[in-house]
Design a protein around this motif. Sequence first.
Motif, PDB file in Angstrom:
ATOM      1  N   LEU A 192      24.623 -57.849  12.263  1.00 15.33           N
ATOM      2  CA  LEU A 192      25.301 -57.595  13.533  1.00 15.33           C
ATOM      3  C   LEU A 192      24.576 -56.481  14.292  1.00 15.33           C
ATOM      4  O   LEU A 192      24.272 -56.601  15.489  1.00 15.33           O
ATOM      5  CB  LEU A 192      26.756 -57.195  13.259  1.00 15.33           C
ATOM      6  N   GLY A 226      32.788 -67.299  13.285  1.00 13.71           N
ATOM      7  CA  GLY A 226      33.359 -67.210  11.945  1.00 13.71           C
ATOM      8  C   GLY A 226      32.337 -66.809  10.893  1.00 13.71           C
ATOM      9  O   GLY A 226      32.671 -66.193   9.883  1.00 13.71           O
ATOM     10  N   ASP A 227      31.057 -67.178  11.153  1.00 21.74           N
ATOM     11  CA  ASP A 227      30.010 -66.872  10.178  1.00 21.74           C
ATOM     12  C   ASP A 227      29.653 -65.387  10.161  1.00 21.74           C
ATOM     13  O   ASP A 227      28.980 -64.915   9.238  1.00 21.74           O
ATOM     14  CB  ASP A 227      28.739 -67.675  10.481  1.00 21.74           C
ATOM     15  N   LEU A 228      30.091 -64.673  11.194  1.00 22.36           N
ATOM     16  CA  LEU A 228      29.727 -63.252  11.271  1.00 22.36           C
ATOM     17  C   LEU A 228      30.181 -62.501  10.037  1.00 22.36           C
ATOM     18  O   LEU A 228      29.490 -61.606   9.550  1.00 22.36           O
ATOM     19  CB  LEU A 228      30.352 -62.614  12.520  1.00 22.36           C
ATOM     20  N   LYS A 229      31.346 -62.887   9.532  1.00 17.75           N
ATOM     21  CA  LYS A 229      31.861 -62.217   8.340  1.00 17.75           C
ATOM     22  C   LYS A 229      30.871 -62.334   7.178  1.00 17.75           C
ATOM     23  O   LYS A 229      30.542 -61.351   6.525  1.00 17.75           O
ATOM     24  CB  LYS A 229      33.203 -62.849   7.939  1.00 17.75           C
ATOM     25  N   SER A 230      30.390 -63.540   6.958  1.00 22.47           N
ATOM     26  CA  SER A 230      29.532 -63.738   5.789  1.00 22.47           C
ATOM     27  C   SER A 230      28.125 -63.174   5.987  1.00 22.47           C
ATOM     28  O   SER A 230      27.419 -62.909   5.017  1.00 22.47           O
ATOM     29  CB  SER A 230      29.448 -65.227   5.439  1.00 22.47           C
ATOM     30  N   THR A 231      27.692 -63.005   7.225  1.00 18.86           N
ATOM     31  CA  THR A 231      26.315 -62.546   7.417  1.00 18.86           C
ATOM     32  C   THR A 231      26.203 -61.016   7.356  1.00 18.86           C
ATOM     33  O   THR A 231      25.101 -60.496   7.236  1.00 18.86           O
ATOM     34  CB  THR A 231      25.745 -63.033   8.758  1.00 18.86           C
ATOM     35  N   GLY A 232      27.312 -60.336   7.469  1.00 16.54           N
ATOM     36  CA  GLY A 232      27.291 -58.904   7.206  1.00 16.54           C
ATOM     37  C   GLY A 232      27.010 -58.018   8.399  1.00 16.54           C
ATOM     38  O   GLY A 232      26.519 -58.458   9.439  1.00 16.54           O
ATOM     39  N   LEU A 233      27.310 -56.775   8.209  1.00 14.47           N
ATOM     40  CA  LEU A 233      27.216 -55.787   9.279  1.00 14.47           C
ATOM     41  C   LEU A 233      25.784 -55.513   9.703  1.00 14.47           C
ATOM     42  O   LEU A 233      25.506 -55.281  10.875  1.00 14.47           O
ATOM     43  CB  LEU A 233      27.855 -54.472   8.833  1.00 14.47           C
ATOM     44  N   THR A 238      23.167 -67.610  13.354  1.00 16.56           N
ATOM     45  CA  THR A 238      24.225 -66.709  13.783  1.00 16.56           C
ATOM     46  C   THR A 238      23.643 -65.521  14.542  1.00 16.56           C
ATOM     47  O   THR A 238      24.154 -65.133  15.602  1.00 16.56           O
ATOM     48  CB  THR A 238      25.032 -66.218  12.562  1.00 16.56           C
TER      49      THR A 238
END
Lengths: 100, 100, 100, 335, 335, 335
Positions: D245, D235-242, D306
């Motif tokens: 990733l 779920g934290d992937l959204k807030s940590t940004g592309l 993350t």
Amino acid sequence: MHTVPLTLLTIIGEGLLRERLITEIERAGAKGYTITECSGSGSRHRRVGELLGENMKLECVVSPEVADKLLGILSDEYFPHFAVIAYLSPVSVIRGDKYV
Amino acid sequence: MHTVPLTLLTIIGEGLLRERLITEIERAGAKGYTITECSGSGSRHRRVGELLGENMKLECVVSPEVADKLLGILSDEYFPHFAVIAYLSPVSVIRGDKYV
Amino acid sequence: MHTVPLTLLTIIGEGLLRERLITEIERAGAKGYTITECSGSGSRHRRVGELLGENMKLECVVSPEVADKLLGILSDEYFPHFAVIAYLSPVSVIRGDKYV
Amino acid sequence: MLEVLRINLCSPISLAFVLGLFARIIRSELSLPRELYASLSIYLLLALGLKGGVELSHASMAELAWPAVVTLLLGVITPCTAYLVLRRIGRFSIADSAGIAAHYGSVSAVTFIAAQQFVQTLGFPAEGFMPTLLTLLESPGIHVALGIGAVQTARLASQPRADGSPPVERRPLKEVLHEVLTARSMILLVGGLACGFVMGEKGYEPVKPFFEGMFKGALTLFLLEMGLAAGARLGDLKSTGLFLLAFGMIMPILHGSLGVFLGHWAGLSIGGATVLGAMAASASYIAAPPAVRMTLPEANPTLYLTAALAITFPFNIVLGIPIYFQLARMLAGGS
Amino acid sequence: MLEVLRINLCSPISLAFVLGLFARIIRSELSLPRELYASLSIYLLLALGLKGGVELSHASMAELAWPAVVTLLLGVITPCTAYLVLRRIGRFSIADSAGIAAHYGSVSAVTFIAAQQFVQTLGFPAEGFMPTLLTLLESPGIHVALGIGAVQTARLASQPRADGSPPVERRPLKEVLHEVLTARSMILLVGGLACGFVMGEKGYEPVKPFFEGMFKGALTLFLLEMGLAAGARLGDLKSTGLFLLAFGMIMPILHGSLGVFLGHWAGLSIGGATVLGAMAASASYIAAPPAVRMTLPEANPTLYLTAALAITFPFNIVLGIPIYFQLARMLAGGS
Amino acid sequence: MLEVLRINLCSPISLAFVLGLFARIIRSELSLPRELYASLSIYLLLALGLKGGVELSHASMAELAWPAVVTLLLGVITPCTAYLVLRRIGRFSIADSAGIAAHYGSVSAVTFIAAQQFVQTLGFPAEGFMPTLLTLLESPGIHVALGIGAVQTARLASQPRADGSPPVERRPLKEVLHEVLTARSMILLVGGLACGFVMGEKGYEPVKPFFEGMFKGALTLFLLEMGLAAGARLGDLKSTGLFLLAFGMIMPILHGSLGVFLGHWAGLSIGGATVLGAMAASASYIAAPPAVRMTLPEANPTLYLTAALAITFPFNIVLGIPIYFQLARMLAGGS
Ligand SMILES: Nc1ncnc2c1ncn2[C@@H]1O[C@H](COP(=O)(O)O)[C@@H](O)[C@H]1O
Ligand SMILES: Nc1ncnc2c1ncn2[C@@H]1O[C@H](COP(=O)(O)O)[C@@H](O)[C@H]1O
Ligand SMILES: Nc1ncnc2c1ncn2[C@@H]1O[C@H](COP(=O)(O)O)[C@@H](O)[C@H]1O
Ligand code: NA
Ligand code: NA
Ligand code: NA
């Protein structure tokens, strides 16, 4: 330090109620909570037994109004069927706006 | 029984801070402390995750002066960066000299 | 909500005393109790070590009279030999008759 | 390559990880008791050390020398490349860049084990002294990155407190060093190595069914928990940004390739080079987080946890390791 | 029959259960750490699933079809018969009847495993796909019973609160369904089945010593804890009354016989029919209690827990399983 | 002798203990989860009992008689000698002397197991019924010592309380007896013996990989924790003084020699006599401490815990057992 008087609401009861009680206190306006595992004994012994987790203690620092509202909800909907107790105690915090 | 009024300081926060907080309270003059493991949620979620231990609750019975000093230290050095809360509550003890 | 003022007695000490302390508080008139596992440090370090369980915290909501009686017993029979502390704090409960 | 990937995906290890991920995604209440997690990790590290120690007693120091040198080199290079990429390209703050870099400079023991099992299954076992390299790679990267962070912020001087008492100082690096060197994982690994070395094949025999026979099964259970933990961070992937990733997948490939090259160059076998690559590519999520949290409290834990746990770890387990293996095979002149 | 009974009584599983019971009766302080209990149950369920999945990869869908149908049938019939007996003959309240029926409609995984071990020891191994049937039987019974309870009490509509805020509703069945389907035991069993199916014999090999070699020993330890838990409930037998005692032993025989008949009719082997009988006869004490507690809070937990754990579970382990086996053997034309 | 010592020192058991000690000395944060410790001890005791029970089913009562008699004799003699030495030579208080003596009168199961493994490794396996002797030696010594303490202090009479209510009495010996007899370790050992006896070789077979195959590995992990626990007490050595240090090493040699002599005299093999010696020499740190704490609260726990855990236990593991073995071999006319 300048401190603000608030209320600490402590709820002790069957561990099974964990999720439901968290939902209740958040809906009532609590900004945070702390949960501890515990065991105990009281006047009623209706609970889902030893294989399934014991009691939990949920503590939250809230405004007196939120505490009162939560006591009402607990008293109406939880005390009749579940093994739960609750009490309030006075506490002093710094930066009181974090809790209300 | 003859009891003496003192202050119970409760600090709840990331388990990682354990050693550091113990050092703090001992340096500030606390004569003892009790630690419980707990979990919880608050307004900030900056912490080192689920594989690494949850929150702890540190309680110590101290004189109001020591409590105040500790609140100051927490407020200056811990609240900005760490997931920590603290509050004071009034307690009565026997043999108050054990705690001051 | 209409609340009743009562006393929360907290006893912290060696886990070994568990059964004995439960017997004491029940005999003194407590209607329930809650136990949490904890660890800690104090002024004396006489205890049965790390292989054998740590401290426990026993909390019970009782009338001021029962609390006072228990403090007396603790002070006479436990404080001299065992690693134990105890303190009282004021709490408000609903349906106070459950506790007295 | 596809066949290698298929074998890797159908291994109990990958499947258990995926099961854990899946359980979190459908919001199952499944969780392993914290103590089981801790017990499994103690077992795995000790078993790894013991086995490595027993095998080390057959190895010559000459064989070990160059691989050890390149491993230490990797421990210095990888945190620097990671820091630079994060700070210059990713535009992260100094604290966040150094914090994340500390994780990528260190190593994930589970990725190491997974790589070791992988090459063994394919018939290319790594050298017996690989656990020694693991211990060499664990801590330098953390210190290099924390050092960069400390120097860059130059905030090491701390003011006295209002009430005059000296502040509990910002953790000196020495203290952090002690902590990392005496950390659970270090003691178990290095201690296990030493014990295995001393007891030798003969002493190891009676405990082999426990430490070796159960190893892969215990690892499977452990990966289930890793899947659950990684799933909880999805779920934290959204807030940590592309950017993070991409970083979490490209950085491992770069570091992994470097590891394979250096390993090959230092004389490691195909299996050994693959495992060294996986080590360089991996990001620590056990040793690094507490060290970073205490030394650079301004760094945001969500970012580094993350990246290490929810991006790089699964990437390596599923895709990375087979890639490093192909590379190692190519270098060795294989298919 | 006596010989079969003796073998069953002298198995490590029964003996460990008896030891646990005995320890509670003499008020020993013995208790297994809660985390050990949780870890063992995770291990057993996952191992069961994995093994079942590996074997499932050899089975044809045709073989599986009829057994699956009769299993689902059992999941609908058994909660209804249990409810009717409790409400009409036992005169229990609606909530208590439905609550207890939910337990008897579901299944006890440990009883399943014990039955499986039992027939295997006697040389009549059950079909490899039995764990699949276990997963099919786990949840329907709970929902049928809770549905009956909900309809009968017709209290599903809930009033708004005094302060105007909507109440946290009585748990909708949908939520309960999600909970049961994503429950720990489901994930581990179904997930294990899927993983085992995908990895196949080859992938299973390296983890076999852990998941299969240790299985019976771990089960023995688990049964010790079950004995302790059942022993702790023995005292409640007085307050729950004679009817429940009889119910807890006669109901299993009826449900068990039905299971054996249907299993035999659907083409299962002697071992398979025995195990299906044991499943039908068993009462859940893992999945059902929390579902009932949350959905029918008026039902008294002492009743359903004592019946499931302190009466029916030991009855099945000690006497029931041999009975179902004899029945299956008779049906198959054996001695 | 030196060779025997070397073998003992290089065994996984000793090495794991030393690793634990070492970890505490360098102040590592390593610690085993309390639940893992508890689980391992449950496993070891149960496995010990089961194995012993299976072997007991082959033994004749005649063989067992004399060894049982001398074991009980040891249970009476050793607490008395310990008490006298502590009180007369060491000048400890009555409570402290009795408290420490209770520990040396009882037995350490881990020392027993280590001795058993040791003689087995050297090709001199002890008799199968040794675990029976272990259970015989566990409790008498505690009661003899507590009895001495109670009689000497003659404080058994307790005054009524200020408010007139009767005091919670000083624990009567009967209650302590119940506690020791139903203690976890007793139930697991004696219960395991009984279960093993009933199931026999045949029933034991399927659980053997778990209870026997894993035994030495699990013991290794356990010794790591023992090392950690002993290491944590090293600091107390300063405050407990030189006399206790000497006592903790000389007393075991005396008791151990006595045990070997009596064992040899009662007809035990070299292995058996060694193990009996180790039992007599060992000091309990599981059963005795709580009994002493509750019955003689004036006794200082630091003294008895440090002596039993940080002095005598490692002494026996590293030096004592080889010494008792040499003695047993000499008596039997060996080298
Ligand atoms: N007087 C009390 N003081 C402290 N805890 C209590 C008290 N009464 C009940 N409890 C706790 O609340 C739980 C539920 O109480 P009950 O519903 O009375 O069974 C118990 O298991 C205890 O943990
Ligand atoms: N209002 C509150 N009442 C009780 N505990 C709280 C509250 N707010 C925060 N906490 C606890 O303090 C920890 C840190 O809070 P935070 O820094 O807000 O994330 C949380 O994980 C909770 O355990
Ligand atoms: N001032 C204090 N505040 C909180 N807990 C304390 C304090 N002093 C002692 N304790 C607790 O009480 C236990 C026994 O204290 P002592 O008898 O002083 O060793 C300690 O292990 C702590 O858990
Ligand atoms: Na790395
Ligand atoms: Na059923
Ligand atoms: Na002894």
